[in-house]
Design a protein around this motif. Structure first.
Motif, short mmCIF file in Angstrom:
data_model
loop_
_atom_site.label_atom_id
_atom_site.label_comp_id
_atom_site.label_asym_id
_atom_site.label_seq_id
_atom_site.Cartn_x
_atom_site.Cartn_y
_atom_site.Cartn_z
N VAL A 31 0.87 -1.17 0.00
CA VAL A 31 0.00 0.00 0.00
C VAL A 31 0.91 1.22 0.00
CG1 VAL A 31 -1.82 1.24 1.22
CG2 VAL A 31 -1.77 -1.26 1.27
N LEU A 33 1.45 4.64 0.64
CA LEU A 33 0.78 5.68 1.40
C LEU A 33 0.99 7.06 0.78
CD1 LEU A 33 1.71 4.45 4.99
CD2 LEU A 33 -0.36 3.94 3.67
N GLN A 38 -4.23 4.15 0.26
CA GLN A 38 -5.06 3.86 1.43
C GLN A 38 -6.46 4.45 1.32
OE1 GLN A 38 -2.49 5.89 1.19
NE2 GLN A 38 -2.39 7.43 2.79
N ASN A 50 -8.69 3.69 6.85
CA ASN A 50 -7.67 4.02 5.84
C ASN A 50 -6.24 3.96 6.39
OD1 ASN A 50 -8.98 7.05 6.48
ND2 ASN A 50 -6.75 7.13 6.36
N LYS A 51 -5.98 2.95 7.22
CA LYS A 51 -4.64 2.75 7.76
C LYS A 51 -4.17 1.33 7.45
CE LYS A 51 -4.61 6.76 9.94
NZ LYS A 51 -3.71 7.87 9.55
N ILE A 52 -2.84 1.18 7.40
CA ILE A 52 -2.27 -0.16 7.30
C ILE A 52 -1.77 -0.56 8.68
CG2 ILE A 52 -1.64 0.10 4.88
CD1 ILE A 52 1.07 0.13 7.47
#
Length: 235
Positions: A31, A33, A38, A50-52
């Protein structure tokens, strides 16, 4: 098969540690960023914050439809239960392990993250903010250092008896200690623990080719800064 969505941040590296230690079959999906991956609808369907990291287990234990999970602490707990590893089945061992996982997700991670933001990424240096988070990170290091050196497991190699998801949760947030204004020499028990985990073959594999999160190769563009740090409910 598990699809693992991640970037090489401390929270993403928690999951890399688990998969390297367990050998559990998975596919890594990067992903980006800085490019806003995200916020893509297909990612938000998995990780609404919307976070990893985030992941999708295509073979959940209940035999049902693929199961998506977000939040790194929840993911570590899920994987520990799925594999039967890195989390004691004993009531007291399990409880102590989960206490330290939650300590990390509620304290060490957020405080160290703000530390790194104001020290490295903020466009202006705000002494109060820097001192606030450097000091709180220092306090939290002290909490873990004291824990590792006291009680019936004084001198312990790991946070709770055997290596566990508590160690996997905490270790990546200690890796950037220099950027966070901390000296491991001031915390001998923590330093011993850190070096023990750093030497594990799975840790070496997990960190192979991983760049220092707090040493960007070039200044952030305004667009990247807005994506990473300028979000509101309206984006």
């Amino acid at each position: 098969m598990i699809d693992l969505y991640l970037a090489n941040t401390p929270n993403g590296l928690k999951l890399r540690l688990f998969f390297e230690e367990s050998g559990l079959e998975h596919r890594r999906i990067k992903v980006d960023l800085g490019k806003g991956d995200q916020f893509k609808p297909e990612f938000l369907a998995i990780s609404p914050n919307n976070k990893i990291p985030a992941m999708v287990d295509h073979d959940p234990a209940d035999g049902g439809a693929p199961l998506s999970i977000f939040e790194s602490g929840a993911m570590l707990l899920y994987l520990a239960e799925k594999t039967g590893r890195f989390l004691s089945p004993d009531l007291r061992g399990r409880t102590e392990t989960l206490q330290w996982v939650f300590w990390q997700v509620g304290g060490l991670g957020p405080m160290a993250g703000q530390n790194g933001h104001f020290a490295v990424y903020a466009p202006e240096k705000i002494p109060y903010a820097i001192n606030r988070y450097v000091n709180e990170t220092n306090r939290l290091y002290g909490v873990l250092d004291k824990h590792l050196g006291q009680g019936h497991l004084a001198g312990r190699d790991f946070i709770v008896g055997d290596y566990s998801i508590a160690d996997m949760a905490c270790y990546p947030w200690i890796v950037p200690h220099e950027a966070h204004g901390q000296k491991l020499e001031a915390f001998p028990n923590l330093k011993r623990w850190f070096e023990t985990i750093a030497a594990r073959p799975a840790t070496i594999r997990a960190y192979d080719g991983v760049a220092n999160t707090y040493a960007p190769t070039k200044p952030l563009s305004e667009a990247e800064r807005a994506l990473l740090f300028g979000q509101s409910a309206k984006r």
